[in-house]
Scaffold this active site. Structure first.
Site, PDB file in Angstrom:
ATOM      1  N   ARG A  26      49.714 -13.733  26.895  1.00  0.00           N
ATOM      2  CA  ARG A  26      48.500 -14.541  26.748  1.00  0.00           C
ATOM      3  C   ARG A  26      47.406 -13.821  25.953  1.00  0.00           C
ATOM      4  NH1 ARG A  26      47.089 -17.649  32.308  1.00  0.00           N
ATOM      5  NH2 ARG A  26      48.944 -18.882  31.841  1.00  0.00           N
ATOM      6  N   HIS A  44      39.261 -17.779  31.331  1.00  0.00           N
ATOM      7  CA  HIS A  44      40.111 -18.570  32.221  1.00  0.00           C
ATOM      8  C   HIS A  44      40.211 -17.981  33.615  1.00  0.00           C
ATOM      9  CE1 HIS A  44      43.267 -21.305  33.306  1.00  0.00           C
ATOM     10  NE2 HIS A  44      44.171 -20.352  33.446  1.00  0.00           N
ATOM     11  N   ALA A  68      41.453 -20.566  48.638  1.00  0.00           N
ATOM     12  CA  ALA A  68      41.217 -19.344  49.428  1.00  0.00           C
ATOM     13  C   ALA A  68      40.366 -19.646  50.657  1.00  0.00           C
ATOM     14  CB  ALA A  68      40.550 -18.280  48.554  1.00  0.00           C
ATOM     15  N   HIS A  79      42.370 -17.620  28.054  1.00  0.00           N
ATOM     16  CA  HIS A  79      43.545 -18.445  27.762  1.00  0.00           C
ATOM     17  C   HIS A  79      43.476 -18.844  26.297  1.00  0.00           C
ATOM     18  CE1 HIS A  79      46.673 -21.414  28.029  1.00  0.00           C
ATOM     19  NE2 HIS A  79      46.918 -21.009  29.261  1.00  0.00           N
ATOM     20  N   GLN A 133      47.135 -26.294  36.970  1.00  0.00           N
ATOM     21  CA  GLN A 133      48.149 -27.164  36.374  1.00  0.00           C
ATOM     22  C   GLN A 133      49.559 -26.688  36.688  1.00  0.00           C
ATOM     23  OE1 GLN A 133      47.382 -27.385  32.143  1.00  0.00           O
ATOM     24  NE2 GLN A 133      45.535 -28.615  32.398  1.00  0.00           N
ATOM     25  N   GLY A 134      49.826 -25.399  36.365  1.00  0.00           N
ATOM     26  CA  GLY A 134      51.205 -24.907  36.397  1.00  0.00           C
ATOM     27  C   GLY A 134      51.819 -24.894  37.772  1.00  0.00           C
ATOM     28  N   GLY A 135      51.221 -24.142  38.708  1.00  0.00           N
ATOM     29  CA  GLY A 135      51.761 -24.097  40.053  1.00  0.00           C
ATOM     30  C   GLY A 135      51.549 -22.767  40.735  1.00  0.00           C
ATOM     31  N   SER A 181      38.187 -24.295  40.919  1.00  0.00           N
ATOM     32  CA  SER A 181      39.342 -24.120  40.015  1.00  0.00           C
ATOM     33  C   SER A 181      40.621 -24.576  40.699  1.00  0.00           C
ATOM     34  CB  SER A 181      39.494 -22.648  39.626  1.00  0.00           C
ATOM     35  OG  SER A 181      38.449 -22.236  38.800  1.00  0.00           O
ATOM     36  N   SER A 182      40.674 -24.370  42.007  1.00  0.00           N
ATOM     37  CA  SER A 182      41.892 -24.718  42.747  1.00  0.00           C
ATOM     38  C   SER A 182      42.351 -26.136  42.450  1.00  0.00           C
ATOM     39  CB  SER A 182      41.642 -24.580  44.251  1.00  0.00           C
ATOM     40  OG  SER A 182      41.356 -23.245  44.575  1.00  0.00           O
ATOM     41  N   GLU A 242      57.512 -19.944  33.609  1.00  0.00           N
ATOM     42  CA  GLU A 242      56.330 -19.690  32.775  1.00  0.00           C
ATOM     43  C   GLU A 242      56.482 -18.342  32.092  1.00  0.00           C
ATOM     44  OE1 GLU A 242      52.816 -20.195  35.170  1.00  0.00           O
ATOM     45  OE2 GLU A 242      52.796 -22.354  34.853  1.00  0.00           O
ATOM     46  N   SER A 265      47.731 -16.418  40.790  1.00  0.00           N
ATOM     47  CA  SER A 265      46.426 -16.466  41.474  1.00  0.00           C
ATOM     48  C   SER A 265      46.453 -17.391  42.679  1.00  0.00           C
ATOM     49  CB  SER A 265      45.312 -16.865  40.514  1.00  0.00           C
ATOM     50  OG  SER A 265      45.771 -17.745  39.549  1.00  0.00           O
ATOM     51  N   ARG A 303      46.621 -10.938  34.581  1.00  0.00           N
ATOM     52  CA  ARG A 303      47.286 -11.734  35.625  1.00  0.00           C
ATOM     53  C   ARG A 303      48.558 -12.372  35.095  1.00  0.00           C
ATOM     54  NH1 ARG A 303      46.350 -17.751  37.164  1.00  0.00           N
ATOM     55  NH2 ARG A 303      45.962 -17.771  34.941  1.00  0.00           N
TER      56      ARG A 303
HETATM   57  C1  LIG Z   1      42.200 -25.203  34.500  1.00  0.00           C
HETATM   58  C2  LIG Z   1      42.802 -24.144  35.381  1.00  0.00           C
HETATM   59  C3  LIG Z   1      44.163 -24.109  35.596  1.00  0.00           C
HETATM   60  C4  LIG Z   1      44.725 -23.134  36.433  1.00  0.00           C
HETATM   61  N1  LIG Z   1      46.070 -23.165  36.683  1.00  0.00           N
HETATM   62  C5  LIG Z   1      46.586 -22.268  37.580  1.00  0.00           C
HETATM   63  C6  LIG Z   1      47.956 -22.336  37.955  1.00  0.00           C
HETATM   64  O1  LIG Z   1      48.705 -23.206  37.516  1.00  0.00           O
HETATM   65  N2  LIG Z   1      48.427 -21.410  38.861  1.00  0.00           N
HETATM   66  C7  LIG Z   1      47.625 -20.441  39.386  1.00  0.00           C
HETATM   67  O2  LIG Z   1      48.098 -19.624  40.195  1.00  0.00           O
HETATM   68  N3  LIG Z   1      46.319 -20.371  39.050  1.00  0.00           N
HETATM   69  C8  LIG Z   1      45.786 -21.262  38.174  1.00  0.00           C
HETATM   70  N4  LIG Z   1      44.462 -21.192  37.854  1.00  0.00           N
HETATM   71  C9  LIG Z   1      43.620 -20.208  38.564  1.00  0.00           C
HETATM   72  C10 LIG Z   1      43.423 -20.680  40.008  1.00  0.00           C
HETATM   73  O3  LIG Z   1      43.249 -22.078  40.021  1.00  0.00           O
HETATM   74  C11 LIG Z   1      42.213 -20.020  40.643  1.00  0.00           C
HETATM   75  O4  LIG Z   1      42.253 -18.633  40.454  1.00  0.00           O
HETATM   76  C12 LIG Z   1      42.205 -20.287  42.150  1.00  0.00           C
HETATM   77  O5  LIG Z   1      42.312 -21.658  42.387  1.00  0.00           O
HETATM   78  C13 LIG Z   1      40.923 -19.747  42.749  1.00  0.00           C
HETATM   79  O6  LIG Z   1      40.817 -20.242  44.060  1.00  0.00           O
HETATM   80  P1  LIG Z   1      39.569 -19.826  44.915  1.00  0.00           P
HETATM   81  O7  LIG Z   1      39.690 -20.550  46.214  1.00  0.00           O
HETATM   82  O8  LIG Z   1      39.428 -18.372  44.919  1.00  0.00           O
HETATM   83  O9  LIG Z   1      38.308 -20.387  44.079  1.00  0.00           O
HETATM   84  P2  LIG Z   1      37.931 -21.876  43.675  1.00  0.00           P
HETATM   85  O10 LIG Z   1      39.055 -22.804  43.836  1.00  0.00           O
HETATM   86  O11 LIG Z   1      37.283 -21.815  42.325  1.00  0.00           O
HETATM   87  O12 LIG Z   1      36.833 -22.275  44.751  1.00  0.00           O
HETATM   88  C14 LIG Z   1      35.569 -21.656  44.767  1.00  0.00           C
HETATM   89  C15 LIG Z   1      34.699 -22.397  45.759  1.00  0.00           C
HETATM   90  O13 LIG Z   1      33.498 -21.690  45.993  1.00  0.00           O
HETATM   91  C16 LIG Z   1      32.393 -22.570  45.963  1.00  0.00           C
HETATM   92  N5  LIG Z   1      31.210 -21.750  45.690  1.00  0.00           N
HETATM   93  C17 LIG Z   1      30.996 -20.901  44.663  1.00  0.00           C
HETATM   94  N6  LIG Z   1      29.808 -20.292  44.799  1.00  0.00           N
HETATM   95  C18 LIG Z   1      29.266 -20.753  45.956  1.00  0.00           C
HETATM   96  C19 LIG Z   1      28.045 -20.498  46.645  1.00  0.00           C
HETATM   97  N7  LIG Z   1      27.141 -19.616  46.188  1.00  0.00           N
HETATM   98  N8  LIG Z   1      27.784 -21.160  47.805  1.00  0.00           N
HETATM   99  C20 LIG Z   1      28.691 -22.048  48.304  1.00  0.00           C
HETATM  100  N9  LIG Z   1      29.861 -22.342  47.680  1.00  0.00           N
HETATM  101  C21 LIG Z   1      30.142 -21.686  46.529  1.00  0.00           C
HETATM  102  C22 LIG Z   1      32.798 -23.579  44.906  1.00  0.00           C
HETATM  103  O14 LIG Z   1      32.038 -24.763  44.986  1.00  0.00           O
HETATM  104  C23 LIG Z   1      34.270 -23.776  45.304  1.00  0.00           C
HETATM  105  O15 LIG Z   1      34.379 -24.647  46.387  1.00  0.00           O
HETATM  106  C24 LIG Z   1      43.892 -22.158  37.020  1.00  0.00           C
HETATM  107  C25 LIG Z   1      42.514 -22.189  36.793  1.00  0.00           C
HETATM  108  C26 LIG Z   1      41.967 -23.167  35.991  1.00  0.00           C
HETATM  109  C27 LIG Z   1      40.491 -23.185  35.777  1.00  0.00           C
END
Ligand SMILES: Cc1cc2nc3c(=O)[nH]c(=O)nc-3n(C[C@H](O)[C@H](O)[C@H](O)COP(=O)(O)OP(=O)(O)OC[C@H]3O[C@@H](n4cnc5c(N)ncnc54)[C@H](O)[C@@H]3O)c2cc1C
Length: 514
Positions: free
Chosen positions: A288, A347, A30, A243, A61-63, A56-57, A128, A387, A382
């Site tokens: 789920r 999860h 994001a 999960h 695993q899945g996509g 988490s990004s 999925e 996501s 979800r």
């Molecule tokens: C094991 C696992 C498998 C998954 N598989 C899938 C999948 O296959 N398909 C799917 O759609 N979704 C999947 N998800 C969910 C998906 O990965 C996440 O919802 C998505 O990646 C979130 O992206 P994001 O950029 O919002 O947050 P994140 O990728 O979690 O990034 C958050 C960022 O914020 C930073 N941060 C947090 N707090 C602060 C702060 N106070 N100051 C500065 N930096 C901060 C962190 O260090 C990080 O860089 C999975 C999640 C997990 C845990």
């Protein structure tokens, strides 16, 4: 620690360009995509851990779900999303996001992400649970997140308008005259104050607030605390997706054992060999939340639960699921010949900062994107792989909105005292006991009473409190939220609930005073 305003940009010799630039908090899909969409506008990405770690990004695993197959259509993707959301999706938002899915995949390809393709060169599409079509775009089998992050981080490093402050944790947002005016952050070396009227929160989820989670340790809802303390509304806070199958070998966090393993025919058994999902509609591929509750109950009866892939996958397991196989091997388990110990784990958080279609929160100058945002796409539950889709699509909407917002005027900022570093460890058992897979009034009320006195000085306690208050207020079961004392959905309660810090705290005080 006293904080003096530090004009960190002066040290970069780039003061004019950077000062008052939009600040993006978080370096997952994001945050990075928002920054890339804003280029060539100068932006600052503040991220507390090095890029590609603690997000988490990188672990997905899945996509990414998107209606790109020849037999697919965004309308079908929308229908599956609404069904999974159990009556609480914002249909207009879900329509807009699912319709934009194919373009978001194109964008990721343009930024250099290499998705898996078949021999004819077409994208390989996975299936999925609860998707009516093959629409999961993936990379390196179960290493999708790693590959997306590799591509995006490389693109960010090559974009001169993006300044990345790695190792800086944002601890507070500054608000002046009812709008965002700055960001207070700290690194190991120094505190910094970034004057800005435009902040995008992209801080991920809340799994780190629970004893058992698949999320990185750093995902404990800091963005929600930042938003709430600044006065923004939060929505759907009670909806946490558990999960059913995290690798149960101790430690924090736990490795996810993807649903795709059950998709390939693996079954849930207990230590006696009895099937956990026997006789239940949908069996091992039930939704789920249904599977998570069944596993939770079996564990609660004193059994152990395993995922048995011996017959379904056997010696092909490591080839099909290399990331999971490596985690099993590290724990001394061979999935080809041994059942895999599993348990439910927090999860994904469907709730978040309440945002409109452009990602704008209720606080002027504050946007949210990705898992920290409550867009309304997911409703009460979800749909798998929606996501990364949401983060990928909404980053563009948010960037357009931020780019159109006026630059704030320069003003003298008075930095607040620097809050202590957040530590969720003491909070995990309290929240997990009360707001885990099964919830009830007494457990939630006790949890609120314990957390309320801690919330003023602890961000993890505050976010846990907000989850518990929302879970107590929703007197029904829906999607990821299950109340043992209200085990059915109630039509009259089928609406999204939001609150501000002020209203949530007064609700918590009323519970604690009873
Ligand atoms: C094991 C696992 C498998 C998954 N598989 C899938 C999948 O296959 N398909 C799917 O759609 N979704 C999947 N998800 C969910 C998906 O990965 C996440 O919802 C998505 O990646 C979130 O992206 P994001 O950029 O919002 O947050 P994140 O990728 O979690 O990034 C958050 C960022 O914020 C930073 N941060 C947090 N707090 C602060 C702060 N106070 N100051 C500065 N930096 C901060 C962190 O260090 C990080 O860089 C999975 C999640 C997990 C845990």
């Amino acid at each position: 620690m006293p904080v003096s305003p530090v004009n960190w940009s002066a040290t970069r010799g780039n003061e004019r360009t950077i000062d008052q630039a939009p600040v993006i908090v978080g370096g997952g899909v994001a945050g990075l995509l928002t920054a890339l969409h804003l280029a060539p506008m100068p932006v600052v990405v503040v991220v507390k851990a090095p890029l590609q770690t603690e997000a988490s990004s990188a672990w997905a695993q899945g996509g990414v779900a998107a209606a790109v197959g020849p037999d697919d259509d965004p309308a079908l993707h929308l229908a599956d999303t609404l069904l999974a959301g159990d009556g609480l999706c914002d249909e207009a938002v879900a329509r807009r996001i699912t319709a934009a899915g194919p373009a978001a995949i194109e964008t990721l390809l343009r930024f250099g992400v290499r998705f898996d393709r078949d021999t004819a060169g077409a994208l390989r599409l996975g299936l999925e649970a609860a998707h009516s079509r093959r629409r999961i775009v993936h990379a390196t089998g179960d290493g999708t997140g790693r590959e997306i992050m590799r591509g995006l981080v490389a693109a960010v490093r090559e974009t001169p308008s993006i300044t990345v402050l790695e190792g800086f944790e944002v601890r507070r947002l500054l608000v002046s005259d009812g709008a965002v005016s700055g960001v207070l952050a700290v690194s190991a070396a120094e505190p910094v104050l970034l004057p800005t009227s435009r902040v995008v929160l992209a801080t991920g989820g809340v799994g780190g607030l629970f004893l058992h989670t698949t999320n990185p340790r750093g995902s404990f809802g800091q963005g929600l605390a930042l938003a709430a303390r600044a006065g923004a509304a939060l929505v759907d806070m009670e909806f946490v997706q558990f999960h059913p199958t995290a690798l149960d070998v101790g430690g924090h966090p736990l490795t996810l054992v993807s649903e795709a393993v059950r998709g390939e025919g693996a079954t849930l058994i207990d230590e006696t060999g009895a099937r956990v999902m026997d006789g239940m509609p949908g069996g091992d591929l039930a939704p789920r939340d249904v599977v998570a509750r069944a596993v939770w109950r079996r564990l609660g009866e004193g059994h152990l639960v395993f995922l048995d892939a011996r017959e379904a996958l056997g010696s092909s397991f490591a080839q099909r699921f290399p990331v999971i196989a490596a985690a099993c091997e590290a724990a001394g388990i061979d999935p080809a010949t041994q059942p895999i110990p599993v348990r439910p784990a927090a999860h994904y958080h469907m709730g978040g900062v309440a945002v409109d279609a452009q990602g704008r929160s209720t606080l002027p100058g504050l946007w949210a994107c990705g898992e920290v945002a409550g867009t309304g796409l997911h409703g009460a539950n979800r749909l798998a792989s929606n996501s990364l889709l949401e983060a990928g699509v909404c980053a563009k909407f948010v960037a357009e909105s931020v780019a159109a917002a006026p630059r704030g005027r320069d003003r003298a900022l008075t930095p607040p005292a620097m809050p202590e570093a957040a530590d969720p460890e003491a909070i995990r058992p309290i929240l997990s006991r009360a707001a885990g897979v099964l919830r009830d009034h007494d457990g939630l009320a006790a949890c609120i009473g314990t957390l309320l006195p801690l919330a003023a000085s602890s961000d993890p306690a505050l976010v846990a409190l907000l989850i518990a208050v929302a879970a107590l207020q929703r007197q029904e079961s829906r999607g990821g939220h299950f109340r043992s004392d209200f085990p059915a959905p109630v039509d009259a309660l089928r609406r999204r609930e939001s609150f501000t810090l002020e209203t949530a705290l007064s609700a918590a005080r009323a519970v604690a005073d009873r």
